[in-house]
Scaffold this motif. Structure first.
Motif, PDB file in Angstrom:
ATOM      1  N   PRO A 147      92.944  21.631 -24.459  1.00 52.03           N
ATOM      2  CA  PRO A 147      92.230  21.483 -25.823  1.00 52.03           C
ATOM      3  C   PRO A 147      91.518  20.163 -25.866  1.00 52.03           C
ATOM      4  O   PRO A 147      92.141  19.171 -25.724  1.00 52.03           O
ATOM      5  N   GLY A 148      90.141  19.977 -26.059  1.00 51.91           N
ATOM      6  CA  GLY A 148      89.569  18.866 -26.344  1.00 51.91           C
ATOM      7  C   GLY A 148      88.928  18.480 -25.119  1.00 51.91           C
ATOM      8  O   GLY A 148      88.223  17.254 -25.127  1.00 51.91           O
ATOM      9  N   GLN A 149      89.287  18.743 -23.862  1.00 48.22           N
ATOM     10  CA  GLN A 149      88.776  18.247 -22.771  1.00 48.22           C
ATOM     11  C   GLN A 149      87.663  19.108 -22.022  1.00 48.22           C
ATOM     12  O   GLN A 149      88.010  20.415 -21.741  1.00 48.22           O
ATOM     13  N   ARG A 150      86.610  18.617 -21.944  1.00 50.45           N
ATOM     14  CA  ARG A 150      85.392  19.498 -21.546  1.00 50.45           C
ATOM     15  C   ARG A 150      85.393  19.847 -19.973  1.00 50.45           C
ATOM     16  O   ARG A 150      85.081  20.575 -19.352  1.00 50.45           O
ATOM     17  N   ASP A 151      85.744  18.523 -19.325  1.00 49.03           N
ATOM     18  CA  ASP A 151      85.714  18.901 -17.806  1.00 49.03           C
ATOM     19  C   ASP A 151      86.825  19.197 -17.043  1.00 49.03           C
ATOM     20  O   ASP A 151      86.973  19.206 -15.724  1.00 49.03           O
ATOM     21  N   GLY A 152      87.929  19.495 -17.733  1.00 46.21           N
ATOM     22  CA  GLY A 152      89.051  19.938 -17.130  1.00 46.21           C
ATOM     23  C   GLY A 152      89.973  18.984 -16.564  1.00 46.21           C
ATOM     24  O   GLY A 152      90.991  19.127 -15.607  1.00 46.21           O
ATOM     25  N   SER A 153      89.517  17.746 -16.538  1.00 48.54           N
ATOM     26  CA  SER A 153      90.402  16.538 -15.948  1.00 48.54           C
ATOM     27  C   SER A 153      91.736  16.384 -17.128  1.00 48.54           C
ATOM     28  O   SER A 153      91.594  16.393 -18.104  1.00 48.54           O
ATOM     29  N   GLY A 154      92.920  16.154 -16.550  1.00 46.32           N
ATOM     30  CA  GLY A 154      94.054  16.018 -17.126  1.00 46.32           C
ATOM     31  C   GLY A 154      94.725  14.757 -16.487  1.00 46.32           C
ATOM     32  O   GLY A 154      94.256  14.007 -15.760  1.00 46.32           O
ATOM     33  N   PRO A 155      96.057  14.602 -16.937  1.00 43.28           N
ATOM     34  CA  PRO A 155      96.545  13.236 -16.478  1.00 43.28           C
ATOM     35  C   PRO A 155      96.749  13.478 -14.817  1.00 43.28           C
ATOM     36  O   PRO A 155      96.917  14.539 -14.361  1.00 43.28           O
ATOM     37  N   VAL A 156      96.687  12.380 -14.039  1.00 43.98           N
ATOM     38  CA  VAL A 156      96.844  12.490 -12.741  1.00 43.98           C
ATOM     39  C   VAL A 156      98.081  11.930 -12.490  1.00 43.98           C
ATOM     40  O   VAL A 156      98.700  10.667 -12.828  1.00 43.98           O
ATOM     41  N   ILE A 157      99.138  12.604 -11.674  1.00 46.53           N
ATOM     42  CA  ILE A 157     100.392  12.251 -11.230  1.00 46.53           C
ATOM     43  C   ILE A 157     100.186  11.857  -9.768  1.00 46.53           C
ATOM     44  O   ILE A 157      99.962  12.901  -9.124  1.00 46.53           O
ATOM     45  N   HIS A 158     100.470  10.673  -9.423  1.00 46.96           N
ATOM     46  CA  HIS A 158     100.385  10.030  -8.155  1.00 46.96           C
ATOM     47  C   HIS A 158     101.753  10.584  -7.498  1.00 46.96           C
ATOM     48  O   HIS A 158     102.898  10.333  -7.908  1.00 46.96           O
ATOM     49  N   GLY A 159     101.761  10.917  -6.119  1.00 38.02           N
ATOM     50  CA  GLY A 159     102.983  11.129  -5.418  1.00 38.02           C
ATOM     51  C   GLY A 159     102.603  11.607  -4.124  1.00 38.02           C
ATOM     52  O   GLY A 159     101.626  11.580  -3.510  1.00 38.02           O
ATOM     53  N   GLU A 160     103.708  11.770  -3.445  1.00 36.26           N
ATOM     54  CA  GLU A 160     103.586  12.321  -2.142  1.00 36.26           C
ATOM     55  C   GLU A 160     104.674  13.411  -1.690  1.00 36.26           C
ATOM     56  O   GLU A 160     105.566  13.437  -2.414  1.00 36.26           O
ATOM     57  N   VAL A 161     103.976  14.262  -0.802  1.00 40.28           N
ATOM     58  CA  VAL A 161     105.220  15.549  -0.510  1.00 40.28           C
ATOM     59  C   VAL A 161     105.874  15.108   0.642  1.00 40.28           C
ATOM     60  O   VAL A 161     105.244  14.806   1.727  1.00 40.28           O
ATOM     61  N   ILE A 162     107.027  15.298   0.692  1.00 40.53           N
ATOM     62  CA  ILE A 162     107.840  15.161   1.749  1.00 40.53           C
ATOM     63  C   ILE A 162     108.384  16.577   2.246  1.00 40.53           C
ATOM     64  O   ILE A 162     109.014  17.303   1.657  1.00 40.53           O
ATOM     65  N   ARG A 163     107.913  16.972   3.297  1.00 37.28           N
ATOM     66  CA  ARG A 163     108.469  18.111   3.878  1.00 37.28           C
ATOM     67  C   ARG A 163     109.569  17.818   5.074  1.00 37.28           C
ATOM     68  O   ARG A 163     109.318  17.298   5.765  1.00 37.28           O
ATOM     69  N   ASP A 164     110.661  18.611   4.790  1.00 39.48           N
ATOM     70  CA  ASP A 164     111.736  18.847   5.811  1.00 39.48           C
ATOM     71  C   ASP A 164     111.562  19.765   6.669  1.00 39.48           C
ATOM     72  O   ASP A 164     112.083  21.042   6.441  1.00 39.48           O
ATOM     73  N   GLU A 165     110.790  19.768   7.774  1.00 35.45           N
ATOM     74  CA  GLU A 165     110.385  20.650   8.817  1.00 35.45           C
ATOM     75  C   GLU A 165     111.571  20.625  10.047  1.00 35.45           C
ATOM     76  O   GLU A 165     111.860  19.483  10.448  1.00 35.45           O
ATOM     77  N   PRO A 166     111.708  21.786  10.645  1.00 35.80           N
ATOM     78  CA  PRO A 166     112.799  21.668  11.746  1.00 35.80           C
ATOM     79  C   PRO A 166     112.105  20.923  12.873  1.00 35.80           C
ATOM     80  O   PRO A 166     111.073  21.005  13.308  1.00 35.80           O
ATOM     81  N   GLY A 167     113.094  19.960  13.366  1.00 36.42           N
ATOM     82  CA  GLY A 167     112.692  19.243  14.513  1.00 36.42           C
ATOM     83  C   GLY A 167     111.796  18.028  14.338  1.00 36.42           C
ATOM     84  O   GLY A 167     111.508  17.397  15.283  1.00 36.42           O
ATOM     85  N   SER A 168     111.767  17.562  12.952  1.00 38.05           N
ATOM     86  CA  SER A 168     111.097  16.559  12.621  1.00 38.05           C
ATOM     87  C   SER A 168     112.352  15.274  12.516  1.00 38.05           C
ATOM     88  O   SER A 168     113.325  15.814  11.783  1.00 38.05           O
ATOM     89  N   SER A 169     111.839  14.136  12.364  1.00 39.43           N
ATOM     90  CA  SER A 169     112.778  12.901  11.980  1.00 39.43           C
ATOM     91  C   SER A 169     112.395  12.350  10.612  1.00 39.43           C
ATOM     92  O   SER A 169     112.589  11.359  10.064  1.00 39.43           O
ATOM     93  N   ALA A 170     112.093  13.294   9.568  1.00 41.64           N
ATOM     94  CA  ALA A 170     111.689  13.103   8.277  1.00 41.64           C
ATOM     95  C   ALA A 170     113.007  12.552   7.376  1.00 41.64           C
ATOM     96  O   ALA A 170     112.763  12.037   6.383  1.00 41.64           O
ATOM     97  N   GLY A 171     113.965  12.857   7.862  1.00 43.47           N
ATOM     98  CA  GLY A 171     115.165  12.735   6.865  1.00 43.47           C
ATOM     99  C   GLY A 171     115.579  14.125   6.192  1.00 43.47           C
ATOM    100  O   GLY A 171     115.231  15.223   6.654  1.00 43.47           O
ATOM    101  N   HIS A 172     116.616  13.890   5.247  1.00 40.22           N
ATOM    102  CA  HIS A 172     117.075  14.978   4.599  1.00 40.22           C
ATOM    103  C   HIS A 172     116.557  14.981   3.226  1.00 40.22           C
ATOM    104  O   HIS A 172     117.528  14.996   2.249  1.00 40.22           O
ATOM    105  N   ASP A 173     115.510  15.080   2.990  1.00 43.47           N
ATOM    106  CA  ASP A 173     114.611  14.976   1.866  1.00 43.47           C
ATOM    107  C   ASP A 173     114.438  16.458   1.249  1.00 43.47           C
ATOM    108  O   ASP A 173     113.563  16.733   0.527  1.00 43.47           O
ATOM    109  N   SER A 174     115.178  17.439   1.773  1.00 44.54           N
ATOM    110  CA  SER A 174     114.618  18.888   1.777  1.00 44.54           C
ATOM    111  C   SER A 174     114.740  19.100   0.031  1.00 44.54           C
ATOM    112  O   SER A 174     114.020  20.002  -0.492  1.00 44.54           O
ATOM    113  N   GLY A 175     115.490  18.661  -0.914  1.00 43.52           N
ATOM    114  CA  GLY A 175     115.669  18.908  -2.219  1.00 43.52           C
ATOM    115  C   GLY A 175     114.707  18.236  -3.275  1.00 43.52           C
ATOM    116  O   GLY A 175     114.474  18.532  -4.559  1.00 43.52           O
TER     117      GLY A 175
END
Length: 181
Positions: A147-175
């Motif tokens: 409510p009150g926002q005309r353009d649909g913009s809201g708070p921006v949350i910066h972050g990165e997505v860490i995927r634990d894919e089989p066979g990658s060396s990304a570590g154990h961040d699956s949770g």
């Protein structure tokens, strides 16, 4: 609108019976029954013929590997007219003929386009919501905002997505999923 539909579903059969009785009194019972049967047979034939045409076009499009062409308004009007003819009753037969006759089709098409345009405009206004100037921006809409926002913009949350894919060396961040910076 729903009330009008319910009223139409109740009133049309009653009117059909009244008109059929009057026509039966005027021309006789058997000629009236013959007219109703002829209308039903004609309507069934038209629906079957147009359905075959549409099925044939769909099969041809699939065999050639292209998208089927969208149905022409004339074809849809012809099917609708056939369905109205197939429904027993003189009033629906008259309306069905209006859908089928070449000199009345432009009038019916124009009336239908006006009705649909007005209906779409009403639905867009309903979904816009108060103070939100765009259609599909109301609070009831899945596209709605805060409510009150005309353009649909809201708070921006910066972050990165860490995927634990089989066979990658990304570590154990699956949770963890998304991490903040």
């Amino acid at each position: 609108m729903r009330f009008l539909l319910v009223l139409a579903f109740l009133a049309v059969p009653v009117l059909e019976i009244l008109v059929s009785v009057r026509i039966g009194q005027a021309i006789g019972v058997w000629p009236a029954i013959a007219l109703l049967a002829a209308g039903g047979l004609l309507g069934s034939w038209i629906v079957r013929r147009e359905g075959r045409k549409a099925w044939r076009k769909l099969q041809e499009a699939m065999q050639t590997g292209r998208m089927p062409e969208p149905g022409a308004p004339g074809g849809a009007m012809t099917v609708a007219g056939g369905v109205l003819l197939a429904i027993p009753g003189f009033l629906t037969d008259v309306v069905g003929l209006l859908f089928l006759l070449p000199f009345t089709q432009p009038l019916v098409r124009a009336l239908g386009a006006r009705f649909l345009a007005r209906r779409i405009r009403t639905l867009a206004e309903r979904t816009a919501g108060p103070g939100l100037g765009t259609p599909f921006g109301g609070m009831d809409s899945p596209f709605g905002g805060v409510p009150g926002q005309r353009d649909g913009s809201g708070p921006v949350i910066h972050g990165e997505v860490i995927r634990d894919e089989p066979g990658s060396s990304a570590g154990h961040d699956s949770g963890r999923g998304i991490t903040g910076r």
